[in-house]
Design a protein around this motif. Structure first.
Motif, short mmCIF file in Angstrom:
data_model
loop_
_atom_site.label_atom_id
_atom_site.label_comp_id
_atom_site.label_asym_id
_atom_site.label_seq_id
_atom_site.Cartn_x
_atom_site.Cartn_y
_atom_site.Cartn_z
N GLU A 211 1.38 4.83 -2.67
CA GLU A 211 1.69 3.47 -3.11
C GLU A 211 1.37 2.50 -1.98
N ARG A 212 0.48 1.57 -2.24
CA ARG A 212 0.20 0.50 -1.28
C ARG A 212 1.03 -0.70 -1.72
N GLN A 213 2.10 -0.97 -1.00
CA GLN A 213 3.06 -2.00 -1.39
C GLN A 213 2.87 -3.25 -0.55
N THR A 214 2.95 -4.41 -1.20
CA THR A 214 2.91 -5.66 -0.45
C THR A 214 4.02 -6.60 -0.92
N LEU A 215 4.40 -7.52 -0.03
CA LEU A 215 5.40 -8.52 -0.35
C LEU A 215 4.93 -9.88 0.14
N ARG A 216 5.11 -10.89 -0.69
CA ARG A 216 4.85 -12.26 -0.27
C ARG A 216 5.75 -13.21 -1.06
N LYS A 217 6.14 -14.29 -0.40
CA LYS A 217 7.04 -15.25 -1.03
C LYS A 217 6.25 -16.34 -1.72
N LEU A 218 6.70 -16.73 -2.91
CA LEU A 218 6.03 -17.78 -3.67
C LEU A 218 6.58 -19.14 -3.26
#
Length: 274
Positions: free
Chosen positions: A200-207
């Motif tokens: 699993e290539r997981q990413t996080l970013r805030k909108l």
């Protein structure tokens, strides 16, 4: 708590993701900063993607998530809701928004390729409850994850990798059979052909507009005999180093011995050929 970042570049292949993922031991976030241009997989099997999203329960949302869904769609360059956005990406998309208690909860998800979890069981839950089945999460990682989400700012993209050993190359991995039966055919002689590394290539970013956090999950799968020797060695060592609780959750007792023997044989073959 200081935000942990690895120095490993987060790629898209199984070999790259295993290098970036945790090899064993204590749980960690293992975050890497990702350039915006390397955020999502640029080319992918669109037919498989749309087929997965069309299955019952693949897309779910809470009523208050409409604005965040539209912002996600705009972020990937289209107009529409989360289903439309997920059809334009290889990655599954999960939207986290604050509830009345200030906790981030899962308010919308488009999950075509789950890894042994169902969106219906997670929608509406806070992050800690979503990860409750993971042994050691509450003690080792929960506070750090909460702090990361609380302090994440728009514009930055962070990523991490998870990997699993499974008995199928199916993009949707939702086994319902008994683990002993699932891995009964796996022996050292055939482990390279019957075991798969699922990443699993997981990413996080805030909108920036809604303040929601977008969590993406991109799947990569390879048969054990197709990965690089260093990857195989890392997988075998990582499985052996996992705590007993995590080994049980991932059904490792049913394949770990065959995997270790196969890895040792492949290593010996390389040494003899050198």
């Amino acid at each position: 708590m200081r935000r942990e970042r690895t120095r490993v570049t987060l790629g898209f292949t199984v070999d790259a993701l295993v290098r970036a993922g945790r090899g064993g031991g204590a749980l960690r976030m293992g975050l890497s900063r990702i350039p915006a241009e390397a955020w999502l997989l640029p080319e992918f099997d669109r037919a498989a993607r749309l087929e997965g999203l069309g299955l019952p329960g693949a897309v779910q949302s809470l009523p208050g998530s409409v604005a965040a869904q539209a912002e996600v769609a705009a972020l990937v360059g289209i107009r529409g809701d989360l289903r439309a956005a997920a059809g334009a990406t290889w990655e599954d998309l999960c939207v986290l928004e604050r509830d009345g208690q200030g906790r981030f909860v899962l308010t919308a998800g488009a999950v075509a390729f789950p890894t042994d979890w169902r969106l219906a069981d997670k929608i509406g839950l806070p992050v800690a409850a979503i990860h409750a089945p993971i042994h050691g999460y509450a003690e080792q990682l929960s506070a750090g994850v909460d702090h990361f989400l609380d302090t994440l700012t728009p514009g930055a993209v962070f990523g991490r990798a998870n990997w699993f050993v499974v008995a199928s190359d199916a993009l949707r991995y939702l086994p319902e059979d008994d683990a002993a039966e699932r891995f009964a055919h796996v022996i050292a002689d055939t482990a390279g052909e019957t075991l798969f590394v699922r990443c699993e290539r997981q990413t996080l970013r805030k909108l920036p507009q809604t303040g929601a956090v977008l969590f993406t999950i991109g799947i990569a799968v390879a048969r054990l005999d197709a990965v690089e020797p260093a990857t195989l060695a890392r997988v075998a060592a990582g499985i052996a180093a996992q705590p007993a609780g995590e080994q049980g959750r991932k059904a490792a007792p049913f394949y770990a011995s065959a995997l270790a023997d196969y890895a040792a044989r492949r290593s010996n073959d390389r040494l003899e050929a050198a």
